[in-house]
Design a protein around this motif. Structure first.
Motif, PDB file in Angstrom:
ATOM      1  N   ASP A  15       0.817  -1.217   0.000  1.00  0.00           N
ATOM      2  CA  ASP A  15       0.000   0.000   0.000  1.00  0.00           C
ATOM      3  C   ASP A  15       0.852   1.268   0.000  1.00  0.00           C
ATOM      4  O   ASP A  15       0.460   2.286  -0.582  1.00  0.00           O
ATOM      5  CB  ASP A  15      -0.948  -0.001   1.202  1.00  0.00           C
ATOM      6  N   GLU A  52       0.175   4.152  -2.944  1.00  0.00           N
ATOM      7  CA  GLU A  52      -0.132   5.543  -2.619  1.00  0.00           C
ATOM      8  C   GLU A  52       0.961   6.482  -3.113  1.00  0.00           C
ATOM      9  O   GLU A  52       0.675   7.595  -3.561  1.00  0.00           O
ATOM     10  CB  GLU A  52      -0.322   5.699  -1.102  1.00  0.00           C
ATOM     11  N   LYS A 110       0.382   9.536  -5.830  1.00  0.00           N
ATOM     12  CA  LYS A 110       0.729  10.906  -5.464  1.00  0.00           C
ATOM     13  C   LYS A 110       1.782  11.477  -6.412  1.00  0.00           C
ATOM     14  O   LYS A 110       1.730  12.655  -6.790  1.00  0.00           O
ATOM     15  CB  LYS A 110       1.246  10.937  -4.021  1.00  0.00           C
TER      16      LYS A 110
END
Length: 461
Positions: A314, A318, A322
């Motif tokens: 994860d 992420e 981003k």
């Protein structure tokens, strides 16, 4: 013999020499021709006869190969390496005479190369033949794109060159490259292996977990080295052949710099760009393959539900989301990972797709993505500082972006893991793991031991 349109080559060379006389500067030319089928490994092996450095790249699942021989130009950058590399690449493209009537990715002028993991890390003699950023425009490039194959000749000419003589010399080199014995060399075997300070490495893992428990970081990736002695000087072609057979879902690469060759089979794509369509992949969370189908399925299920591996995965998902959001539109990310199986290992896998906005290049994305949490940690600068200060290893190009780009804004870069630096009859292998607050040094040591297997297996050990 495969015809390379020597008449056209002579004409382009004559034009380039005239430009060189007018400007009093070297003139770059690039000519691409579609050719009959050639085995990429034979082409790579034949390059030994003309004593030029070799570069190899394949995504076997895509039936895509690039084999570079020699160097028409090298782009080096030791400061602001993403910006400097891109600026030099654009300048070369804008000034070159390019004949490429094909739209296939990987044709025309192509640069192949990579970067060091951390240019701020003190460099050791291990990586003395590899710059912090170095991209080669090979003199000869074989491109295989599914059923089509192409040959590109790149050369810089001066005002004193003679077009007929130069064309003849280039044609003779091409003939030698395309002439194959139909045999590949036998590989070496492993005579001895030495793990570099394994107990000290475990102590660093413990130190990293202490830092994380004190909320100084969320994740720190640590790598270690294994040094091998081989039965004879390594045959890079044999290593690549073994990889192609055994690592069918990986990027297989070799970057030969003088007497050293960085080679490996990495499953981890950093970014692919084709017609402005971007693909990145999250590959974090690792487990071994099972000895039976039922055991393999059980291990897969455990990996999918393992909190440590899911947390590690994860982080990467992420971070990529981003990193690209200001450069891309139409970002698509699945909600859950799937299993990505390899011969020796299996990983958690999530693809990320998007459209790159106009005005940005593949280097903008690489700069944002490297290093991913799978190779550096979270937060990025905190983890990099820890690695720089405590990791015994000079990673060099291990864990860093490697790949290629062409003059039509296509390109693909992978993360250089599952790799080794070959030096004659010796080799250094590299493997790493992600340390989080619940990490156990012995378990992390065992994970890196598993990750050495792909390189060990192709080296005969």
């Amino acid at each position: 013999m495969i015809e390379t349109k020597q008449g056209l080559l002579e004409s382009l060379l004559e034009q380039a020499i005239t430009n060189a006389r007018d400007t009093n500067k070297k003139q770059f030319i690039s000519m691409t021709k579609e050719i009959d089928s050639v085995e990429p490994l034979y082409f790579f092996e034949s390059a030994k006869d003309i004593k030029m450095d070799r570069t190899f790249w394949t995504s076997t699942s895509d039936q895509f190969y690039l084999v570079g021989v020699g160097s028409a130009f090298k782009i080096r950058a030791n400061t602001d390496r993403f910006q400097v590399t891109e600026e030099q690449w654009r300048k070369i493209l804008s000034e070159a005479i390019i004949h490429n009537p094909f739209n296939a990715p990987g044709t025309g002028m192509v640069a192949m190369g990579g970067m060091s993991f951390d240019p701020k890390k003190e460099k050791t003699n291990l990586w003395c033949n590899f710059d912090d950023s170095e991209f080669i425009i090979p003199q000869f490039i074989l491109t295989k794109n599914k059923s089509n194959q192409f040959l590109t000749i790149n050369v810089q000419v001066t005002k004193t060159d003679h077009p007929v003589q130069l064309a003849k010399a280039l044609q003779q080199s091409v003939e030698r490259l395309l002439k194959s014995s139909g045999k590949l060399p036998n590989g070496a075997t492993i005579k001895a292996r030495k793990e570099i300070e394994p107990e000290q490495w475990k102590n660093v893992v413990q130190l990293a977990t202490d830092e994380i428990k004190q909320s100084k970081a969320e994740k720190i990736v640590l790598a270690r080295e294994m040094r091998l002695k081989l039965s004879k000087e390594a045959e890079i072609t044999a290593i690549l052949s073994n990889f192609i057979t055994s690592q069918t879902n990986s990027y297989i690469f070799a970057f030969e710099h003088g007497d050293d060759c960085f080679v490996g089979a990495t499953p981890e794509r950093l970014v692919k760009l084709e017609n402005r369509q971007l693909l990145s992949t999250c590959l974090a969370g690792t487990a071994p393959r099972g000895k039976t189908s039922s055991e393999d399925e059980r291990i897969s299920k455990d990996l999918l539900h393992d909190s440590k591996n899911r947390e590690e995965h994860d982080f990467v998902v992420e971070m990529i989301k981003k990193a690209i959001k200001d450069y891309c539109t139409d970002i698509q990310i699945p909600n859950e990972p799937v299993i990505y199986p390899l011969k020796n290992l299996q990983h958690l896998f999530t693809p990320v797709r998007a459209t790159l906005q106009n005005g940005y290049s593949i280097f903008d994305i690489i700069k944002q993505l490297h290093p991913t949490p799978a190779l550096g940690g979270v937060p990025r600068e905190t983890s990099l500082t820890f690695i720089r200060e405590h990791e015994q290893l000079d990673r060099g190009w291990y864990g860093a972006p490697i790949g290629w780009l062409d003059g039509n804004q296509n390109g693909e870069f992978a993360v250089a893991i599952r790799s080794g630096l070959i030096q004659g009859d010796e080799a250094s292998l590299f493997a790493g793991c992600g340390v989080v607050k619940d990490s156990d040094p012995e378990a992390e040591y065992e994970e890196t031991t598993i990750k050495f297997l792909p390189m060990l297996s192709v080296l005969g050990g």
